[in-house]
Design a protein around this motif. Structure first.
Motif, PDB file in Angstrom:
ATOM      1  N   MET A 143     -81.461  37.213   9.085  1.00  0.00           N
ATOM      2  CA  MET A 143     -81.104  38.531   8.542  1.00  0.00           C
ATOM      3  C   MET A 143     -79.914  39.079   9.333  1.00  0.00           C
ATOM      4  SD  MET A 143     -83.169  39.805   6.055  1.00  0.00           S
ATOM      5  CE  MET A 143     -83.422  41.567   6.285  1.00  0.00           C
ATOM      6  N   PRO A 144     -79.056  39.911   8.689  1.00  0.00           N
ATOM      7  CA  PRO A 144     -77.916  40.476   9.407  1.00  0.00           C
ATOM      8  C   PRO A 144     -78.367  41.573  10.385  1.00  0.00           C
ATOM      9  CG  PRO A 144     -78.031  41.383   7.195  1.00  0.00           C
ATOM     10  CD  PRO A 144     -79.102  40.332   7.288  1.00  0.00           C
ATOM     11  N   LYS A 145     -77.590  41.766  11.452  1.00  0.00           N
ATOM     12  CA  LYS A 145     -77.948  42.777  12.456  1.00  0.00           C
ATOM     13  C   LYS A 145     -77.930  44.183  11.858  1.00  0.00           C
ATOM     14  CE  LYS A 145     -77.518  43.990  17.229  1.00  0.00           C
ATOM     15  NZ  LYS A 145     -76.702  44.175  18.408  1.00  0.00           N
ATOM     16  N   SER A 146     -77.191  44.358  10.769  1.00  0.00           N
ATOM     17  CA  SER A 146     -77.115  45.682  10.149  1.00  0.00           C
ATOM     18  C   SER A 146     -78.460  46.125   9.573  1.00  0.00           C
ATOM     19  CB  SER A 146     -76.057  45.678   9.046  1.00  0.00           C
ATOM     20  OG  SER A 146     -76.377  44.696   8.072  1.00  0.00           O
ATOM     21  N   ARG A 147     -79.435  45.238   9.512  1.00  0.00           N
ATOM     22  CA  ARG A 147     -80.756  45.613   8.998  1.00  0.00           C
ATOM     23  C   ARG A 147     -81.830  45.597  10.100  1.00  0.00           C
ATOM     24  NH1 ARG A 147     -81.274  46.457   3.632  1.00  0.00           N
ATOM     25  NH2 ARG A 147     -79.472  45.860   2.390  1.00  0.00           N
ATOM     26  N   LEU A 148     -81.365  45.600  11.333  1.00  0.00           N
ATOM     27  CA  LEU A 148     -82.303  45.523  12.452  1.00  0.00           C
ATOM     28  C   LEU A 148     -82.996  46.869  12.716  1.00  0.00           C
ATOM     29  CD1 LEU A 148     -83.450  44.022  14.956  1.00  0.00           C
ATOM     30  CD2 LEU A 148     -81.408  44.741  16.189  1.00  0.00           C
ATOM     31  N   VAL A 149     -84.325  46.841  12.752  1.00  0.00           N
ATOM     32  CA  VAL A 149     -85.088  48.006  13.196  1.00  0.00           C
ATOM     33  C   VAL A 149     -85.547  47.692  14.617  1.00  0.00           C
ATOM     34  CG1 VAL A 149     -87.148  49.402  12.833  1.00  0.00           C
ATOM     35  CG2 VAL A 149     -85.870  48.540  10.862  1.00  0.00           C
ATOM     36  N   GLY A 150     -85.197  48.562  15.560  1.00  0.00           N
ATOM     37  CA  GLY A 150     -85.554  48.290  16.942  1.00  0.00           C
ATOM     38  C   GLY A 150     -84.700  49.107  17.871  1.00  0.00           C
ATOM     39  N   SER A 151     -84.954  48.987  19.177  1.00  0.00           N
ATOM     40  CA  SER A 151     -84.215  49.839  20.110  1.00  0.00           C
ATOM     41  C   SER A 151     -82.716  49.585  20.040  1.00  0.00           C
ATOM     42  CB  SER A 151     -84.737  49.669  21.531  1.00  0.00           C
ATOM     43  OG  SER A 151     -85.036  48.331  21.792  1.00  0.00           O
ATOM     44  N   SER A 152     -82.311  48.376  19.615  1.00  0.00           N
ATOM     45  CA  SER A 152     -80.879  48.120  19.507  1.00  0.00           C
ATOM     46  C   SER A 152     -80.372  48.293  18.079  1.00  0.00           C
ATOM     47  CB  SER A 152     -80.567  46.710  20.011  1.00  0.00           C
ATOM     48  OG  SER A 152     -81.391  45.772  19.357  1.00  0.00           O
ATOM     49  N   GLY A 153     -81.229  48.751  17.181  1.00  0.00           N
ATOM     50  CA  GLY A 153     -80.807  48.969  15.801  1.00  0.00           C
ATOM     51  C   GLY A 153     -81.251  50.340  15.306  1.00  0.00           C
ATOM     52  N   PHE A 154     -81.810  50.376  14.100  1.00  0.00           N
ATOM     53  CA  PHE A 154     -82.241  51.640  13.520  1.00  0.00           C
ATOM     54  C   PHE A 154     -83.565  52.138  14.112  1.00  0.00           C
ATOM     55  CE2 PHE A 154     -79.627  50.116   9.894  1.00  0.00           C
ATOM     56  CZ  PHE A 154     -78.824  51.241   9.744  1.00  0.00           C
ATOM     57  N   THR A 155     -83.670  53.447  14.230  1.00  0.00           N
ATOM     58  CA  THR A 155     -84.958  54.081  14.468  1.00  0.00           C
ATOM     59  C   THR A 155     -85.340  54.731  13.150  1.00  0.00           C
ATOM     60  OG1 THR A 155     -84.487  54.457  16.766  1.00  0.00           O
ATOM     61  CG2 THR A 155     -86.188  55.845  15.796  1.00  0.00           C
ATOM     62  N   VAL A 156     -86.534  54.447  12.656  1.00  0.00           N
ATOM     63  CA  VAL A 156     -86.872  54.850  11.294  1.00  0.00           C
ATOM     64  C   VAL A 156     -88.185  55.608  11.245  1.00  0.00           C
ATOM     65  CG1 VAL A 156     -85.637  52.869  10.324  1.00  0.00           C
ATOM     66  CG2 VAL A 156     -88.083  52.681  10.806  1.00  0.00           C
ATOM     67  N   SER A 157     -88.370  56.398  10.200  1.00  0.00           N
ATOM     68  CA  SER A 157     -89.644  57.093  10.007  1.00  0.00           C
ATOM     69  C   SER A 157     -89.926  57.291   8.517  1.00  0.00           C
ATOM     70  CB  SER A 157     -89.623  58.443  10.735  1.00  0.00           C
ATOM     71  OG  SER A 157     -88.468  59.151  10.360  1.00  0.00           O
ATOM     72  N   PRO A 158     -90.064  56.187   7.772  1.00  0.00           N
ATOM     73  CA  PRO A 158     -90.293  56.282   6.330  1.00  0.00           C
ATOM     74  C   PRO A 158     -91.722  56.734   6.014  1.00  0.00           C
ATOM     75  CG  PRO A 158     -90.482  54.014   7.023  1.00  0.00           C
ATOM     76  CD  PRO A 158     -90.093  54.791   8.243  1.00  0.00           C
ATOM     77  N   ASP A 159     -91.996  56.984   4.730  1.00  0.00           N
ATOM     78  CA  ASP A 159     -93.365  57.308   4.310  1.00  0.00           C
ATOM     79  C   ASP A 159     -94.267  56.095   4.513  1.00  0.00           C
ATOM     80  OD1 ASP A 159     -92.617  59.841   3.592  1.00  0.00           O
ATOM     81  OD2 ASP A 159     -92.132  59.279   1.524  1.00  0.00           O
ATOM     82  N   LEU A 160     -93.722  54.914   4.206  1.00  0.00           N
ATOM     83  CA  LEU A 160     -94.483  53.693   4.475  1.00  0.00           C
ATOM     84  C   LEU A 160     -93.580  52.643   5.117  1.00  0.00           C
ATOM     85  CD1 LEU A 160     -97.079  51.959   4.283  1.00  0.00           C
ATOM     86  CD2 LEU A 160     -96.244  51.128   2.086  1.00  0.00           C
ATOM     87  N   TYR A 161     -94.084  52.078   6.188  1.00  0.00           N
ATOM     88  CA  TYR A 161     -93.404  50.962   6.842  1.00  0.00           C
ATOM     89  C   TYR A 161     -94.288  49.748   6.673  1.00  0.00           C
ATOM     90  CZ  TYR A 161     -90.497  48.459  10.190  1.00  0.00           C
ATOM     91  OH  TYR A 161     -89.635  47.565  10.782  1.00  0.00           O
ATOM     92  N   LEU A 162     -93.813  48.782   5.910  1.00  0.00           N
ATOM     93  CA  LEU A 162     -94.598  47.573   5.672  1.00  0.00           C
ATOM     94  C   LEU A 162     -94.012  46.432   6.501  1.00  0.00           C
ATOM     95  CD1 LEU A 162     -96.663  45.787   4.246  1.00  0.00           C
ATOM     96  CD2 LEU A 162     -95.242  45.843   2.200  1.00  0.00           C
ATOM     97  N   ALA A 163     -94.768  46.011   7.516  1.00  0.00           N
ATOM     98  CA  ALA A 163     -94.299  44.976   8.447  1.00  0.00           C
ATOM     99  C   ALA A 163     -94.890  43.637   8.025  1.00  0.00           C
ATOM    100  CB  ALA A 163     -94.725  45.323   9.867  1.00  0.00           C
ATOM    101  N   VAL A 164     -94.024  42.733   7.605  1.00  0.00           N
ATOM    102  CA  VAL A 164     -94.475  41.466   7.033  1.00  0.00           C
ATOM    103  C   VAL A 164     -94.221  40.310   8.003  1.00  0.00           C
ATOM    104  CG1 VAL A 164     -94.181  39.880   5.096  1.00  0.00           C
ATOM    105  CG2 VAL A 164     -93.993  42.338   4.714  1.00  0.00           C
TER     106      VAL A 164
END
Lengths: 324, 255
Positions: free
Chosen positions: A248-269
């Protein structure tokens, strides 16, 4: 004395620094020590303004041209000098990239233990027990100081303390610190920080995110995920190992070095839930995990724990959704 | 250029268990592998050596039990490191500063120009080792490196910052740098590499100093679930129906 070090993050106070102030206020009370807040180097004016609203005994302002921009050389030398002068029982910072970059050096300079990356602390009788994650968040361990050691440097993970519990007020004293830094102390020069990708992906405002972890195994399985997110109307995110593997590209990274997110649902697969990932998504309103491992750390913070094989479940979901 | 790569053997099993004294995992029957971050550190060192093409030397160094240490040093040599150093140690050291003091003492005389180290180890995960050793040995330090460039007596390091930012810094040598994952593609050992590794020098050192630990791990435990987690298990059909029910009716994310 309890010394809290504030950090500048691109012109603002770092959110971890507010939590560090809460930690400092709690430690000062428990140990019956003075609370001292330190504005160090970069952007001190902004930090000073922020800190003037927190209750403390002393506000130290340490400015010097050699630390007007962060370097590990300058900051470690400056903080070491201040610790030598003030002799704080605990020096506290948020566990940020910068803290990780220079606090170990202060630990060597002052021969103090740096007890870092802490998720909590408990005070039991005479003992203070610290807690940190080990083995990629699989386990926690208690950490204690040797009884002969009285002073330490601490850094706390995000959410170890609730930043809303900060006691507002004002510093009793504001003191400018004189630093003895020499040009030769700083052997590092820094260029401007820049954003790596100019991609228009913005996960920070997404309301439904489906992120893939190492369990996705290969690039060949991404189309299956893309089809699924299209059907549920979600955005696709990623964990660090998947980016490292080039899936996956780094532009879609969720993490301390990427995005911090707070959606209604986070589905971790197929995503285990390492700390660098969790810090950036645990603010999600609901969290669902799909993982074959019933003990996956992600399930500890999940509202819904789906124990199963993503390669069976995802296509089945897509099929059902496109049928309906 | 003399480059050290500090690496560590990490237990690799699917289900880790806590040992009976609750102070570490039960590693009596586990396999060991090179700490994943260190594989990137080794690759970066090998790439620099190849690019400089001037008889630079890459030395793989570890501290730990004999068997697992031998295994990962052999792996590093097979991938292209020129020699290895094993600092034999059977005791668990959970104070990062003590670990770093011992390590520094053992490698000080080598006078490395560069020390590379993975960003953090999978087991302790303190992420302090490279910075501590750098400071002890009077070197410049950097963490979260996602790119490197040698410029005669300096090194330029591209650092990962928080929230998607990066930054180049330039620092004087000698330097000790921790390497973030993903900056290169760690190679596999070639057959030729594996064969030639057998004739490469591996120095085994013993620890002769004693530092008292200022902090230490006292008790391992499994994290408690902070939330009321609803477990969804069963056959694919039931699980899928349940998930769709949640998305549709509980969370109203799909129509």
């Amino acid at each position: 004395m309890i010394l809290v070090v504030l950090e500048n993050q691109r012109g603002k106070i770092h959110s971890f620094s507010r939590e560090a102030v809460v930690a400092g206020q709690i430690f000062a009370k428990k140990y019956d020590e003075e609370l001292c807040i330190l504005c160090l180097g970069e952007n001190v004016e902004v930090l000073k303004e922020e800190a003037s609203e927190f209750e403390s005994d002393k506000l130290l302002v340490a400015e010097h041209e050699l630390i007007s921009q962060y370097t590990s050389d300058g900051f470690s030398k400056a903080l070491s000098e201040i610790i030598a002068q003030e002799s704080p029982r605990f020096t506290i910072m948020g566990h940020t990239y910068i803290a990780r970059d220079f606090l170990p050096r202060v630990s060597v300079k002052q021969d103090l233990p740096f007890i870092g990356d802490l998720t909590s602390v408990s005070f039991e009788d005479e003992k203070t027990i610290f807690c940190k994650q080990v083995f990629n968040a699989k386990f926690l361990t208690n950490i204690e100081m040797d009884p002969s050691i009285e002073k330490a440097i601490l850094s706390f993970q995000s959410a170890a303390f609730d930043k809303d519990k900060i006691i507002k007020g004002s510093p009793k004293n504001i003191i400018d610190v004189k630093l003895n830094l020499k040009d030769s102390d700083v052997r590092i020069t820094s260029e401007e920080a820049f954003k790596e990708s100019d991609s228009d992906v913005d996960l920070s405002s997404a309301n439904f995110i489906v992120s893939v972890g190492r369990g996705i195994e290969s690039e060949d399985n991404i189309p299956m995920m893309e089809k699924f997110v299209e059907n549920v109307g979600a955005d696709l995110g990623s964990s660090r190992p998947v980016v490292d593997m080039g899936i996956m590209p780094k532009s879609r990274l969720v993490g301390s070095s990427g995005f911090t997110v707070s959606p209604d649902l986070y589905l971790a697969v197929g995503l285990s839930g390492a700390i660098q990932h969790v810090v950036a998504m645990k603010g999600s309103k609901k969290i669902m995990g799909i993982n074959t491992d019933r003990d996956a750390p992600i399930f500890e913070i999940a509202d819904y724990a789906v124990v199963g094989d993503l390669f069976e479940i995802i296509p089945e979901l897509t099929k059902k959704l496109s049928d309906s | 250029m003399k480059i050290a790569v500090l690496t560590k053997a990490i237990p690799k099993v699917d289900s880790l268990k806590i040992n009976s004294s609750e102070t570490w995992i039960d590693d009596s029957n586990v396999k060991f592998v090179m700490n994943e971050h260190d594989t990137y550190a080794l690759e970066e060192a090998l790439l620099i050596k190849e690019e400089l093409d001037n008889n630079s030397e890459v030395v793989a160094i570890t501290m730990g039990a004999q068997k697992s240490s031998n295994q990962i040093i052999s792996e590093a040599l097979a991938k292209g490191a020129d020699r290895g150093i094993i600092i034999e140690n059977d005791t668990k050291i959970t104070d990062p500063l003590v670990f770093a003091k011992i390590f520094s003492e053992q490698i000080r005389e080598e006078k490395f120009d560069l020390i590379f180290c993975g960003l953090a180890s999978y087991d302790l995960g303190s992420g302090q080792t490279s910075v501590l050793i750098g400071e002890i040995l009077g070197m410049t330090t950097a963490t979260f490196a996602i790119g490197t460039k040698i410029e005669s007596s300096h090194i330029k390091v591209k650092k990962e910052l928080e929230s998607g930012y990066s930054q180049w810094i330039r620092m004087s040598l000698p330097a000790s740098i921790s390497i973030q994952s993903g900056l290169n593609n760690p190679r596999y050992p070639s057959l030729k590499g594996i064969m030639s590794a057998k004739s490469k020098e591996v120095k085994v050192k013993t620890i002769d100093s004693n530092f008292s630990e200022m902090q230490g791990f006292t008790k391992f435990f499994v994290p408690k679930n902070e939330k009321q987690t609803e477990y969804i298990e069963g056959d694919v059909e039931d699980v899928s129906n349940k998930i769709i029910d949640i998305l549709k009716n509980e969370l109203k994310l799909i129509a």
